[in-house]
Design a protein around this motif. Structure first.
Motif, short mmCIF file in Angstrom:
data_model
loop_
_atom_site.label_atom_id
_atom_site.label_comp_id
_atom_site.label_asym_id
_atom_site.label_seq_id
_atom_site.Cartn_x
_atom_site.Cartn_y
_atom_site.Cartn_z
N GLY A 10 0.80 -1.22 0.00
CA GLY A 10 0.00 0.00 0.00
C GLY A 10 0.83 1.27 0.00
O GLY A 10 0.29 2.37 0.12
N THR A 15 1.83 1.76 -8.31
CA THR A 15 1.30 2.96 -8.98
C THR A 15 2.44 3.70 -9.67
O THR A 15 2.34 4.11 -10.83
CB THR A 15 0.62 3.87 -7.93
OG1 THR A 15 -0.36 3.10 -7.24
CG2 THR A 15 -0.02 5.08 -8.56
N ILE A 139 -5.24 0.23 1.16
CA ILE A 139 -5.47 -1.10 0.59
C ILE A 139 -6.66 -1.83 1.23
O ILE A 139 -6.89 -3.00 0.95
CB ILE A 139 -4.21 -2.00 0.70
CG1 ILE A 139 -3.72 -2.11 2.15
CG2 ILE A 139 -3.11 -1.51 -0.23
CD1 ILE A 139 -2.51 -3.03 2.31
N ALA A 176 6.09 8.71 0.95
CA ALA A 176 4.96 8.15 0.18
C ALA A 176 3.66 8.90 0.44
O ALA A 176 2.64 8.59 -0.19
CB ALA A 176 4.80 6.67 0.52
N1 LIG Z 1 1.00 9.14 -3.40
C1 LIG Z 1 -0.20 8.59 -3.21
N2 LIG Z 1 -1.16 9.26 -2.56
C2 LIG Z 1 -2.38 8.71 -2.34
N3 LIG Z 1 -2.75 7.48 -2.75
C3 LIG Z 1 -1.83 6.75 -3.40
C4 LIG Z 1 -0.51 7.26 -3.67
N4 LIG Z 1 0.18 6.30 -4.34
C5 LIG Z 1 -0.65 5.25 -4.48
N5 LIG Z 1 -1.87 5.51 -3.94
C6 LIG Z 1 -3.04 4.61 -3.89
O1 LIG Z 1 -2.79 3.66 -2.84
C7 LIG Z 1 -3.23 2.36 -3.22
C8 LIG Z 1 -2.06 1.37 -3.09
O2 LIG Z 1 -1.06 1.73 -4.04
P1 LIG Z 1 -0.15 0.64 -4.76
O3 LIG Z 1 0.64 1.35 -5.79
O4 LIG Z 1 -0.99 -0.53 -5.19
O5 LIG Z 1 0.79 0.18 -3.54
P2 LIG Z 1 1.84 -1.02 -3.45
O6 LIG Z 1 2.16 -1.47 -4.85
O7 LIG Z 1 3.03 -0.41 -2.79
O8 LIG Z 1 1.17 -2.08 -2.61
C9 LIG Z 1 -3.79 2.49 -4.63
O9 LIG Z 1 -5.22 2.62 -4.55
C10 LIG Z 1 -3.18 3.78 -5.15
O10 LIG Z 1 -4.02 4.44 -6.10
#
Ligand SMILES: Nc1ncnc2c1ncn2[C@@H]1O[C@H](COP(=O)(O)OP(=O)(O)O)[C@@H](O)[C@H]1O
Ligand SMILES: Cc1cn([C@H]2C[C@H](O)[C@@H](COP(=O)(O)OP(=O)(O)O)O2)c(=O)[nH]c1=O
Length: 199
Positions: A10, A15, A139, A176
């Protein structure tokens, strides 16, 4: 050059990984991930889903890593490509000691020794750091792995920060909590800088 993205579930790695496809298209990097760049990744996901014995689970993660290096990373680096991996060996060093605690005298030492001599060290590792409650909020709708629990992720994030403190020339800490666009721009610029200096 090998770039890795690390951080708790999360934290925004996937992303960013997706956004870099466009932002770095001119550099034509190879985008890859652990677990799951090979079919062993399916076995790893099954082991995690079934909460298999932690030693078996750790060995599967390492097997996935070996196959990943053999089939994707070494060939791409051999062609002079930039490789960007969503998770890599630091995921093992941060997550597995938490689940192996009490089962082995020195889980991190055991894991490191298993990688010695063949694993490829990343040139740069971006570590995404944020409060665990925020990661869990992000998440909540798609909770998948048993790792996605506050006490586990707190311990995992502490392990990541210890790894970063011990290797400051490789790790770049990323806040993050910043806006996605700000993170994408910062990491893309940093990767371009690394690419220029490694030429
Ligand atoms: N900088 C950010 N600010 C707010 N929400 C975010 C940010 N980066 C990612 N997210 C959201 O958080 C959630 C988890 O991101 P994700 O990229 O799947 O994390 P990971 O791959 O590290 O588990 C997704 O719904 C994404 O859209
Ligand atoms: C690569 C790797 C992942 N993991 C864990 C982290 C994740 O909870 C889970 C699956 O990884 P992943 O699907 O990348 O998770 P996410 O996209 O939510 O960050 O496996 C380990 O415990 N050890 C490892 O070596």
């Amino acid at each position: 050059m090998l770039i890795t993205l690390e951080g708790i579930d999360g934290s925004g790695k996937s992303t960013l990984h997706a956004a870099l496809h466009e932002a770095l298209a001119d550099l034509d990097p190879v985008f890859t991930r652990e677990p799951g760049a090979t079919w062993i990744g399916d076995a790893v996901r099954r082991a995690v889903a079934e909460r298999m014995d932690p030693i078996a689970e750790a060995l599967l993660f390492v097997a996935d890593h070996a196959a990943h290096i053999d089939t994707v990373i070494r060939p791409a680096l051999g062609e002079g490509r930039i490789v960007i991996s969503d998770r890599y060996s630091d995921s093992r060093f941060a997550y597995q000691p938490v689940v192996l605690a009490g089962l082995l005298p020195d889980p991190l030492g055991w894991l490191r020794q298993m990688h010695d001599g063949w694993s490829i060290r990343p040139g740069r590792t971006f570590l995404f750091v944020l409060p665990v409650e925020e990661a869990l909020r992000r998440i909540a709708a798609k909770k998948q792995e048993y790792f996605e629990e506050a006490t586990i992720l707190e311990a995992v994030q502490k392990n990541y920060l210890d790894l970063a403190a011990a290797d400051p020339s490789r790790f770049v800490l990323v806040d993050a909590l910043l806006e996605k666009e700000e993170i994408f721009g910062f990491v893309a610029d940093e990767i371009r800088r690394c690419a220029r200096s490694s030429r």
